[in-house]
Design a protein around this motif. Structure first.
Motif, mmCIF file in Angstrom:
data_model
loop_
_atom_site.group_PDB
_atom_site.id
_atom_site.type_symbol
_atom_site.label_atom_id
_atom_site.label_comp_id
_atom_site.label_asym_id
_atom_site.label_seq_id
_atom_site.Cartn_x
_atom_site.Cartn_y
_atom_site.Cartn_z
ATOM 1 N N GLY A 30 0.800 -1.219 0.000
ATOM 2 C CA GLY A 30 0.000 0.000 0.000
ATOM 3 C C GLY A 30 0.832 1.268 0.000
ATOM 4 N N MET A 31 2.146 1.140 -0.186
ATOM 5 C CA MET A 31 3.006 2.326 -0.224
ATOM 6 C C MET A 31 2.616 3.230 -1.389
ATOM 7 N N SER A 32 2.600 4.534 -1.155
ATOM 8 C CA SER A 32 2.192 5.502 -2.172
ATOM 9 C C SER A 32 3.274 5.689 -3.226
ATOM 10 N N VAL A 33 2.919 5.446 -4.496
ATOM 11 C CA VAL A 33 3.857 5.635 -5.601
ATOM 12 C C VAL A 33 4.186 7.110 -5.768
ATOM 13 N N SER A 34 3.158 7.953 -5.733
ATOM 14 C CA SER A 34 3.374 9.397 -5.916
ATOM 15 C C SER A 34 4.253 9.974 -4.818
ATOM 16 N N SER A 35 4.109 9.448 -3.596
ATOM 17 C CA SER A 35 4.943 9.938 -2.485
ATOM 18 C C SER A 35 6.403 9.582 -2.712
ATOM 19 N N PHE A 36 6.660 8.376 -3.232
ATOM 20 C CA PHE A 36 8.045 7.993 -3.488
ATOM 21 C C PHE A 36 8.673 8.888 -4.557
ATOM 22 N N PHE A 37 7.925 9.130 -5.630
ATOM 23 C CA PHE A 37 8.456 9.990 -6.694
ATOM 24 C C PHE A 37 8.633 11.426 -6.200
ATOM 25 N N LYS A 38 7.670 11.916 -5.430
ATOM 26 C CA LYS A 38 7.709 13.300 -4.962
ATOM 27 C C LYS A 38 8.739 13.512 -3.858
ATOM 28 N N LEU A 39 8.804 12.572 -2.919
ATOM 29 C CA LEU A 39 9.654 12.756 -1.741
ATOM 30 C C LEU A 39 11.057 12.165 -1.900
ATOM 31 N N VAL A 40 11.239 11.263 -2.869
ATOM 32 C CA VAL A 40 12.537 10.583 -3.002
ATOM 33 C C VAL A 40 13.174 10.818 -4.370
ATOM 34 N N LEU A 41 12.516 10.332 -5.421
ATOM 35 C CA LEU A 41 13.155 10.309 -6.741
ATOM 36 C C LEU A 41 13.408 11.710 -7.297
ATOM 37 N N CYS A 42 12.408 12.568 -7.265
ATOM 38 C CA CYS A 42 12.582 13.929 -7.804
ATOM 39 C C CYS A 42 13.644 14.733 -7.046
ATOM 40 N N PRO A 43 13.597 14.758 -5.698
ATOM 41 C CA PRO A 43 14.652 15.496 -4.973
ATOM 42 C C PRO A 43 16.058 14.958 -5.258
ATOM 43 N N CYS A 44 16.198 13.644 -5.373
ATOM 44 C CA CYS A 44 17.522 13.061 -5.635
ATOM 45 C C CYS A 44 18.035 13.438 -7.029
ATOM 46 N N CYS A 45 17.130 13.462 -8.012
ATOM 47 C CA CYS A 45 17.528 13.871 -9.373
ATOM 48 C C CYS A 45 17.973 15.330 -9.393
ATOM 49 N N ILE A 46 17.210 16.176 -8.717
ATOM 50 C CA ILE A 46 17.551 17.601 -8.674
ATOM 51 C C ILE A 46 18.893 17.825 -7.982
ATOM 52 N N VAL A 47 19.083 17.156 -6.849
ATOM 53 C CA VAL A 47 20.332 17.299 -6.096
ATOM 54 C C VAL A 47 21.525 16.824 -6.921
ATOM 55 N N SER A 48 21.379 15.693 -7.595
ATOM 56 C CA SER A 48 22.503 15.143 -8.368
ATOM 57 C C SER A 48 22.905 16.062 -9.510
ATOM 58 N N LEU A 49 21.941 16.721 -10.143
ATOM 59 C CA LEU A 49 22.237 17.616 -11.269
ATOM 60 C C LEU A 49 22.817 18.946 -10.796
ATOM 61 N N ILE A 50 22.176 19.567 -9.815
ATOM 62 C CA ILE A 50 22.620 20.886 -9.328
ATOM 63 C C ILE A 50 23.996 20.805 -8.682
ATOM 64 N N SER A 51 24.204 19.790 -7.855
ATOM 65 C CA SER A 51 25.458 19.685 -7.107
ATOM 66 C C SER A 51 26.653 19.352 -7.990
ATOM 67 N N ALA A 52 26.396 18.835 -9.205
ATOM 68 C CA ALA A 52 27.500 18.453 -10.093
ATOM 69 C C ALA A 52 28.090 19.633 -10.857
ATOM 70 N N ILE A 53 27.393 20.760 -10.878
ATOM 71 C CA ILE A 53 27.814 21.898 -11.716
ATOM 72 C C ILE A 53 29.186 22.433 -11.314
ATOM 73 N N VAL A 54 29.366 22.762 -10.029
ATOM 74 C CA VAL A 54 30.612 23.397 -9.584
ATOM 75 C C VAL A 54 31.814 22.452 -9.701
ATOM 76 N N PRO A 55 31.768 21.222 -9.139
ATOM 77 C CA PRO A 55 32.945 20.337 -9.272
ATOM 78 C C PRO A 55 33.262 19.972 -10.720
ATOM 79 N N THR A 56 32.240 19.842 -11.570
ATOM 80 C CA THR A 56 32.485 19.522 -12.980
ATOM 81 C C THR A 56 33.187 20.685 -13.681
ATOM 82 N N THR A 57 32.834 21.902 -13.299
ATOM 83 C CA THR A 57 33.487 23.088 -13.873
ATOM 84 C C THR A 57 34.977 23.101 -13.545
ATOM 85 N N PHE A 58 35.309 22.845 -12.297
ATOM 86 C CA PHE A 58 36.726 22.794 -11.903
ATOM 87 C C PHE A 58 37.446 21.650 -12.620
ATOM 88 N N TYR A 59 36.749 20.531 -12.795
ATOM 89 C CA TYR A 59 37.354 19.376 -13.458
ATOM 90 C C TYR A 59 37.775 19.714 -14.888
#
Length: 510
Positions: A430-459
């Motif tokens: 009965g786990m909510s699919v929308s809750s997993f996407f909203k609370l887990v998958l979307c935030p993780c995708c955003i964090v992985s993309l945004i946080s990669a900008i600065v170190p990739t630039t230095f690289y």
């Protein structure tokens, strides 16, 4: 146990497991350098192929370990020590049957396969067969230690697990250094010393459980209902965990048959790096899993779901902190870590790390499905999809693509498996699919993309050097933590973490 006490125990156990993991990480990475140097690329490749052949049986250990911890934790959640002892006895009896089957198959089909199917230099065949015998012995010892380890985990005595790991680390270091002074065949010696280490660890776990868990006593008994319950759960787990063997070990054999031992050496180094990195997420989930099972067993489903969501996010964070700088600087790191880097090691490692991100998000979903206990739907679908690694890997190899393309196949199937796990848990728990996407998958995708900008630039704008490595590590750490704090966490979660940090500083100040 109230929710605050549960979270404190999870935090304490996580810290103990992290201490254990940092030790094992150092030993694991250092050992690759020593063993690769002492054995040479060819013998190192042989060892990993043989370890892979033996590890084909590891799906039995993994399936049983999952069953052990699930049933043990379930019994403890219900505070039923008699049921716990019954589960332990039946489990151990099943292990004896498995050992008999493994030895029979290994001594017949296993030796034939080594002699006639693997690409092993003729002069190393005898040494390879002896190594195979020691590998089987080590595997049996590890298998027998599994129920005792599961018992310790279910009681959440992670400090014991960490202390035994210190002993394990010291024994392995002694093994690695011994290789340099041993004049006998080093490949055979390596297998012999590792099997001895496995036996000593089994002895330690056995003596600890015998001394501290007085309510657990082994006796030959048979309970038809419990046997059927464990057998049904384990049977479907076997189907699912066999997919991991296919992905890592059977494909390793396919690569050996097509490309030889040097490619095996490259993939072995990549798998060691991947295992070292992903272990931080698995250790966190190891600490949380008993709580998920116990909460589900007493019908606290909302609390179990919340714990799954938070665990998935934090697992991803703990992994990505290592993955981002490692992915960018893998070429430089390998060059200073290993004396001779086998060809294709860099690309193999980078692709393994990408796949690991999907695994990190999946661990808590697996724990929730196991807490439910109905594994047929979960394992038949997810396990079936994961088994597709074999035919598609065989296809790309037959079509003449490079060896590392098998990891592109694994990445695609890994992502699909993650999505399937979410929907299947909806049906089972009965786990909510929308809750997993909203609370887990979307935030993780955003964090992985945004946080990669600065170190990739230095690289890209700095020359390869130790200074650039430090800059990439530091900027990755700050970027990931800040973006996770403000983009990955909800307001409630952020407030809770800030309060915990303030409380820690206040206590230290006092």
């Amino acid at each position: 146990m109230n929710d605050i006490d549960s979270r404190k125990r999870v935090l304490k156990n996580t810290l103990m497991l992290y201490f254990r993991q940092f030790l094992l990480l150092f030993i694991s990475l250092y050992s690759v350098r020593i063993v690769l140097d002492v054995l040479g690329a060819e013998d190192y490749g042989i060892y990993n192929v043989i370890a892979g052949v033996v590890t084909m049986f590891s799906f039995l250990t993994t399936a049983m370990a999952n069953a052990n911890q699930r049933f043990f934790s379930f019994s403890l959640g219900k505070k039923d020590s008699i049921l716990l002892n019954k589960y332990f006895n039946i489990t151990l009896e099943i292990y004896f049957i498995i050992i008999f089957i493994i030895i029979f198959i290994s001594e017949s089909f296993g030796i034939w396969f080594i002699q006639h199917k693997l690409k092993i230099p003729f002069e190393r065949i005898n040494a390879t067969i002896i190594l195979f015998q020691f590998s089987i012995l080590a595997f049996v010892f590890n298998l027998l230690a599994s129920p005792y380890m599961a018992l310790i985990m279910s009681y959440e005595n992670m400090s014991v697990f960490a202390k035994v790991s210190i002993v394990e680390g010291m024994l392995k270091l002694l093994t690695f250094f011994s290789l340099k002074i041993i004049y006998f065949d080093k490949l055979i010696s390596y297998g012999m010393l590792l099997s001895l280490t496995s036996f000593l660890l089994l002895l330690i776990y056995f003596l600890y459980c015998k001394t501290n868990y007085k309510n657990i006593r082994f006796s030959f008994s048979f309970d038809k209902q419990i046997f059927k319950e464990i057998f049904a759960f384990t049977g479907w787990c076997l189907f699912g965990t066999s997919a991991g063997v296919v992905k890592n070990q059977i494909i390793n054999v396919l690569l050996n048959m097509k490309f030889g031992t040097i490619v095996n050496a490259a993939r072995a180094v990549a798998m060691n790096v991947n295992n070292a990195v992903i272990s931080f997420a698995t250790n966190f989930n190891m600490a949380v899993k008993p709580q998920i099972v116990k909460k589900y067993s007493i019908d606290e489903k909302k609390e179990a779901f919340d714990l799954v969501f938070q665990t998935s996010k934090l697992s991803f964070l703990l992994l990505y902190i290592f993955i981002l700088p490692s992915f960018l600087e893998m070429n430089y790191v390998l060059s200073i870590w290993l004396k001779d880097v086998p060809a294709m090691t860099v690309i193999f490692t980078r692709l393994f790390l990408i796949e690991a991100m999907f695994d990190a998000l999946s661990f808590s979903l697996q724990s929730l499905s196991q807490a439910n206990g109905n594994m047929r739907l979960y394992q038949s679908v997810v396990g079936g999809v994961l088994l597709l690694n074999l035919p598609f890997a065989y296809l790309v190899i037959r079509l003449g693509y490079d060896a590392y393309t098998v990891q592109f196949v694994a990445i695609i199937i890994g992502f699909l498996s993650l999505i399937l796990r979410v929907f299947i848990n909806k049906l089972l728990t009965g786990m909510s699919v929308s809750s997993f996407f909203k609370l887990v998958l979307c935030p993780c995708c955003i964090v992985s993309l945004i946080s990669a900008i600065v170190p990739t630039t230095f690289y890209f704008f700095m020359d390869e050097s130790f200074v650039r490595l430090l800059v990439v590590i530091v900027t990755s750490l700050f970027s990931i933590c800040l973006s996770f704090l403000y983009l990955g966490l909800s307001k409630t979660e952020r407030k809770q973490i800030i309060l915990i940090i303030k409380d820690k500083f206040r206590r230290n100040k006092i």
